[in-house]
Design an enzyme around this catalytic site. Structure first.
Site, PDB file in Angstrom:
ATOM      1  N   LYS A   1       9.897 -22.463 -17.605  1.00 46.23           N
ATOM      2  CA  LYS A   1      10.982 -22.616 -16.749  1.00 46.23           C
ATOM      3  C   LYS A   1      12.237 -22.046 -17.121  1.00 46.23           C
ATOM      4  O   LYS A   1      12.529 -21.317 -17.657  1.00 46.23           O
ATOM      5  CB  LYS A   1      11.328 -24.383 -16.749  1.00 46.23           C
ATOM      6  CG  LYS A   1      10.063 -25.099 -16.221  1.00 46.23           C
ATOM      7  CD  LYS A   1       9.799 -24.809 -14.675  1.00 46.23           C
ATOM      8  CE  LYS A   1       8.499 -25.294 -14.311  1.00 46.23           C
ATOM      9  NZ  LYS A   1       7.964 -25.100 -12.702  1.00 46.23           N
TER      10      LYS A   1
ATOM     11  N   GLY B   1      14.488 -19.409  -9.794  1.00 40.73           N
ATOM     12  CA  GLY B   1      13.067 -19.029  -9.510  1.00 40.73           C
ATOM     13  C   GLY B   1      12.689 -19.147  -8.227  1.00 40.73           C
ATOM     14  O   GLY B   1      11.798 -18.396  -7.816  1.00 40.73           O
TER      15      GLY B   1
ATOM     16  N   SER C   1       1.335 -23.893  -9.073  1.00 41.29           N
ATOM     17  CA  SER C   1       2.778 -23.558  -8.649  1.00 41.29           C
ATOM     18  C   SER C   1       2.991 -23.514  -7.154  1.00 41.29           C
ATOM     19  O   SER C   1       2.404 -22.847  -6.481  1.00 41.29           O
ATOM     20  CB  SER C   1       3.374 -22.055  -9.307  1.00 41.29           C
ATOM     21  OG  SER C   1       4.222 -21.506  -8.641  1.00 41.29           O
TER      22      SER C   1
ATOM     23  N   ARG D   1      11.930 -14.544 -16.874  1.00 34.83           N
ATOM     24  CA  ARG D   1      10.834 -15.605 -16.492  1.00 34.83           C
ATOM     25  C   ARG D   1       9.776 -14.795 -15.889  1.00 34.83           C
ATOM     26  O   ARG D   1      10.076 -13.633 -15.193  1.00 34.83           O
ATOM     27  CB  ARG D   1      11.337 -16.565 -15.347  1.00 34.83           C
ATOM     28  CG  ARG D   1      12.503 -17.584 -15.897  1.00 34.83           C
ATOM     29  CD  ARG D   1      13.043 -18.620 -15.169  1.00 34.83           C
ATOM     30  NE  ARG D   1      11.858 -19.401 -14.744  1.00 34.83           N
ATOM     31  CZ  ARG D   1      12.046 -20.605 -13.721  1.00 34.83           C
ATOM     32  NH1 ARG D   1      13.225 -20.778 -13.205  1.00 34.83           N
ATOM     33  NH2 ARG D   1      11.188 -21.189 -13.340  1.00 34.83           N
TER      34      ARG D   1
ATOM     35  N   LYS E   1      16.501 -29.858  -3.442  1.00 31.94           N
ATOM     36  CA  LYS E   1      16.717 -28.492  -3.632  1.00 31.94           C
ATOM     37  C   LYS E   1      15.541 -27.556  -3.138  1.00 31.94           C
ATOM     38  O   LYS E   1      15.933 -26.726  -2.243  1.00 31.94           O
ATOM     39  CB  LYS E   1      16.772 -28.205  -5.414  1.00 31.94           C
ATOM     40  CG  LYS E   1      16.985 -26.712  -5.623  1.00 31.94           C
ATOM     41  CD  LYS E   1      17.351 -26.348  -7.112  1.00 31.94           C
ATOM     42  CE  LYS E   1      16.575 -26.719  -8.060  1.00 31.94           C
ATOM     43  NZ  LYS E   1      15.339 -25.868  -8.397  1.00 31.94           N
ATOM     44  N   SER E   2      14.209 -27.870  -3.402  1.00 33.82           N
ATOM     45  CA  SER E   2      13.142 -27.430  -2.718  1.00 33.82           C
ATOM     46  C   SER E   2      13.223 -27.349  -1.263  1.00 33.82           C
ATOM     47  O   SER E   2      13.072 -26.393  -0.566  1.00 33.82           O
ATOM     48  CB  SER E   2      11.839 -28.086  -3.212  1.00 33.82           C
ATOM     49  OG  SER E   2      11.926 -28.078  -4.592  1.00 33.82           O
TER      50      SER E   2
ATOM     51  N   ARG F   1      13.806 -24.056   1.426  1.00 34.76           N
ATOM     52  CA  ARG F   1      12.986 -23.883   2.648  1.00 34.76           C
ATOM     53  C   ARG F   1      13.309 -23.892   3.982  1.00 34.76           C
ATOM     54  O   ARG F   1      13.198 -23.283   4.830  1.00 34.76           O
ATOM     55  CB  ARG F   1      11.647 -24.754   2.404  1.00 34.76           C
ATOM     56  CG  ARG F   1      10.722 -24.307   1.334  1.00 34.76           C
ATOM     57  CD  ARG F   1      10.147 -25.737   0.808  1.00 34.76           C
ATOM     58  NE  ARG F   1       9.087 -25.095  -0.231  1.00 34.76           N
ATOM     59  CZ  ARG F   1       9.277 -25.088  -1.507  1.00 34.76           C
ATOM     60  NH1 ARG F   1      10.542 -25.236  -2.182  1.00 34.76           N
ATOM     61  NH2 ARG F   1       8.355 -24.767  -2.485  1.00 34.76           N
TER      62      ARG F   1
ATOM     63  N   ASP G   1       9.491 -31.029 -13.235  1.00 31.80           N
ATOM     64  CA  ASP G   1      10.663 -30.898 -13.556  1.00 31.80           C
ATOM     65  C   ASP G   1      11.665 -31.922 -14.142  1.00 31.80           C
ATOM     66  O   ASP G   1      12.482 -31.960 -14.572  1.00 31.80           O
ATOM     67  CB  ASP G   1      11.700 -30.519 -12.161  1.00 31.80           C
ATOM     68  CG  ASP G   1      11.316 -29.173 -11.641  1.00 31.80           C
ATOM     69  OD1 ASP G   1      10.953 -28.252 -12.237  1.00 31.80           O
ATOM     70  OD2 ASP G   1      11.635 -28.966 -10.455  1.00 31.80           O
TER      71      ASP G   1
ATOM     72  N   GLN H   1       5.684 -22.747  -6.135  1.00 29.51           N
ATOM     73  CA  GLN H   1       6.530 -21.317  -5.716  1.00 29.51           C
ATOM     74  C   GLN H   1       5.846 -20.073  -5.313  1.00 29.51           C
ATOM     75  O   GLN H   1       5.710 -19.538  -4.218  1.00 29.51           O
ATOM     76  CB  GLN H   1       7.106 -20.905  -6.774  1.00 29.51           C
ATOM     77  CG  GLN H   1       8.336 -21.957  -6.890  1.00 29.51           C
ATOM     78  CD  GLN H   1       9.366 -21.677  -8.224  1.00 29.51           C
ATOM     79  OE1 GLN H   1       9.044 -20.621  -8.981  1.00 29.51           O
ATOM     80  NE2 GLN H   1      10.478 -22.438  -8.595  1.00 29.51           N
TER      81      GLN H   1
HETATM   82  C1  S3P Z   1       9.747 -25.538  -6.816  1.00 31.52           C
HETATM   83  C2  S3P Z   1       8.478 -25.434  -7.614  1.00 31.52           C
HETATM   84  C3  S3P Z   1       8.298 -25.708  -9.096  1.00 31.52           C
HETATM   85  C4  S3P Z   1       9.792 -26.289  -9.817  1.00 31.52           C
HETATM   86  C5  S3P Z   1      10.862 -25.554  -9.194  1.00 31.52           C
HETATM   87  C6  S3P Z   1      10.980 -25.947  -7.700  1.00 31.52           C
HETATM   88  C7  S3P Z   1       9.702 -25.300  -5.404  1.00 31.52           C
HETATM   89  O1  S3P Z   1       7.874 -24.600  -9.863  1.00 31.52           O
HETATM   90  O2  S3P Z   1       9.643 -26.391 -11.015  1.00 31.52           O
HETATM   91  O3  S3P Z   1      11.899 -26.373  -9.672  1.00 31.52           O
HETATM   92  O4  S3P Z   1      10.649 -25.590  -5.002  1.00 31.52           O
HETATM   93  O5  S3P Z   1       8.521 -24.797  -5.139  1.00 31.52           O
HETATM   94  P1  S3P Z   1       6.659 -23.810  -9.711  1.00 31.52           P
HETATM   95  O6  S3P Z   1       6.182 -23.519  -8.520  1.00 31.52           O
HETATM   96  O7  S3P Z   1       6.893 -23.006 -10.717  1.00 31.52           O
HETATM   97  O8  S3P Z   1       5.944 -25.063 -10.498  1.00 31.52           O
END
Ligand code: S3P
Length: 497
Positions: free
Chosen positions: A353, A99, A172, A127, A27-28, A32, A326, A174
């Site tokens: 979360k 998020g 984080s 959130r 997913k991450s 990107r 996660d 993100q």
């Molecule tokens: C993610 C970072 C994590 C993770 C989320 C995906 C990302 O969040 O929990 O599911 O893709 O950068 P945080 O940056 O809030 O820790």
């Protein structure tokens, strides 16, 4: 939490999960891949993109900002507009449950002199966004939110963004990625210091796209430096998205706790900042081995072989949390089957979360007869043979839903999950894949599995040719029910005399 109808799901106790599967794309990395290829000039082809709702929301937002994205067979084609080439969206961008989409896209649009509106579902609207607002405001963006820094929000970028030096107050990826994406289009050198390393897919993909980004390990943590050159061209590429370790996690734990199991999950992303769960499960005695370790597009990959194993309790240090942030819901399920009390430190981030996961884990484990409690940000779970027998409240949290569906595959009494709809945000084929391995999850989420004809193997042959023995052995091997029709008609005959 959601306006769509709730769809419950229930697993039956299972045995002998067997098979060789490829898990859905990470997913991450998928988010990107779309965002960075939108910044290239020209065409990028992406294979293995996760087609979960969260990633589709990122695609839709980029389309609203003028990026042409289409799917051709298994390949997603993105026609990048170049750094500085996005257009103002004429609609509010609805990020659903995601998020990552929201926070990363806020970074991407921050250096544009136009206004973007973001909203999301009930969960996303509760959130915290202040963590990205603070650095982006320092770079010059003007952001207005609902009280408490919550969505909906508007972000008006500036034509003269400022490079900053920022130390992350929370671990984080993100927030780090939002600043890096803003820095791409900001003249000057932006520096992000992360005291605790978090997933580095943005950095890896920028290197893969041949964009200069420096990483240095200092006494204060990792220092990331990026010099933005608005209007610079980014090379277009082909991206192959590896499998998601956070999705593989559910299959791995299922194989560990379901007796007689042995599975292989192929092409899993093995970025060391994502594999904390697998290390922890190995410490618990889990028989997990890696095969065909390789590198692809700036990321490490491997196939994971897992065999059913008796588990013992574990203590997980706080420093490991970013590499498995996660995975605590599914680790808590594994800990429920382990001998002794497991202790997991440093879980404050779980409270913000998709749901308050610390509460959701404790409440639902307790309902299943497992002793679980928190002291501050430490979670304690006492394992054994979980009773189950409860209806799980998922709060539209995909990872809570999948974790407890896994638990119900090995608990003493059946478990029902009140709503499985959130699973499609990250792992749309979860039920189909698990049932393909021999799991017995019934859900309207997976109509193809539910309405599939059951597999029946019939064995016939001359008298005394070994039909019964062969049938019994096959049934044992595949974990199937076994019916000896010979005995059946003899029993019926005897009953009638
Ligand atoms: C993610 C970072 C994590 C993770 C989320 C995906 C990302 O969040 O929990 O599911 O893709 O950068 P945080 O940056 O809030 O820790």
């Amino acid at each position: 939490m959601t306006s769509s109808p709730m769809i419950p799901a229930s697993p039956q106790p299972s045995t002998n999960l067997r098979g060789d599967v490829v898990v859905a794309g990470d997913k991450s990395i998928s988010h990107r891949a779309l965002m960075l290829s939108s910044q290239a000039l020209g065409l990028t082809e992406i294979k293995g993109l996760l087609e979960g709702d969260d990633v589709l929301n990122t695609a839709s937002a980029l389309r609203h900002m003028g990026v042409k994205i289409e799917k051709n067979g298994d390949v997603w084609r993105v026609e990048g507009v170049g750094i500085g080439g996005l257009k103002e969206a004429s609609e509010v961008l609805d990020m659903g449950n995601s998020g990552t989409s929201t926070r990363l896209l806020m970074g991407l649009v921050a250096p544009y002199p136009f206004t973007t509106f973001f909203t999301g579902d009930d969960s996303l609207r509760s959130r915290p966004m202040a963590r990205v607002i603070t650095p982006l405001a320092q770079m010059g963006a003007d952001i207005t939110t609902r009280s408490g820094g919550k969505l909906p929000l508007s972000i008006t970028g500036t034509a003269t963004p400022k490079a900053i030096s920022y130390t992350l107050p929370v671990a984080s990826a993100q927030v780090k990625s939002a600043i890096i994406l803003a820095a791409l289009n900001t003249p000057g050198t932006t520096t992000v210091i992360e005291p605790h390393a978090t997933r580095d897919h943005t950095e890896n993909m920028l290197e893969y796209f041949a964009i200069p980004i420096a990483r240095e390990h200092t006494k204060d943590g990792t220092k990331i430096t990026i010099t933005g050159k608005p209007k610079q061209s980014v090379q277009n590429r082909e991206i192959l998205v590896p499998g998601d370790p956070s999705s593989a996690a559910f299959l791995v734990v299922a194989a560990l706790i379901v007796p007689g199991s042995e599975i292989v999950v192929r092409n899993v992303c093995m970025n060391p900042l994502r594999t904390g769960l697998f290390t922890t499960l190995q410490e618990m005695g889990g028989d997990i081995t890696y095969e065909n370790a390789r590198a692809l597009g700036g990321e490490k990959l491997a196939d994971i072989r897992v065999r059913h194993s008796p588990l013992k309790a574990v203590t997980v240090p706080a420093e490991r949390a970013p590499s498995m942030i996660d995975e605590y819901p599914i680790l808590a399920v594994a800990a429920s089957f382990a001998k002794g009390e497991s202790v997991m430190h440093g879980l404050a981030e779980l409270r913000v979360k998709e749901s308050d996961r610390l509460n959701a884990i404790i409440e639902n484990l307790t309902a299943c007869g497992v002793a679980a409690r928190a002291e501050g940000d430490t979670l304690f779970v006492t394992g054994g043979a979980p009773k189950g027998g409860a209806t799980i409240t998922t709060r539209f949290d995909h990872r809570i839903a999948m974790s407890f569906l896994v638990m119900g595959m090995a608990s003493r009494e059946p478990i029902t999950v009140d709503d499985a709809t959130a699973i499609k945000t990250s792992f749309p084929n979860f039920v189909t894949l698990m049932n393909g391995l021999g799991g017995r999850i019934s859900s309207d989420q997976a109509p193809s599995t539910k309405h599939q004809a059951p597999l029946v193997i019939t064995i016939d042959g001359p008298a005394a040719s070994g039909k019964g023995t062969l049938a019994r052995r096959l049934a044992e091997h595949f974990g199937m029910d076994y019916l000896d029709t010979g005995s059946l008609y003899r029993a019926v005959g005897l009953k009638l005399v």
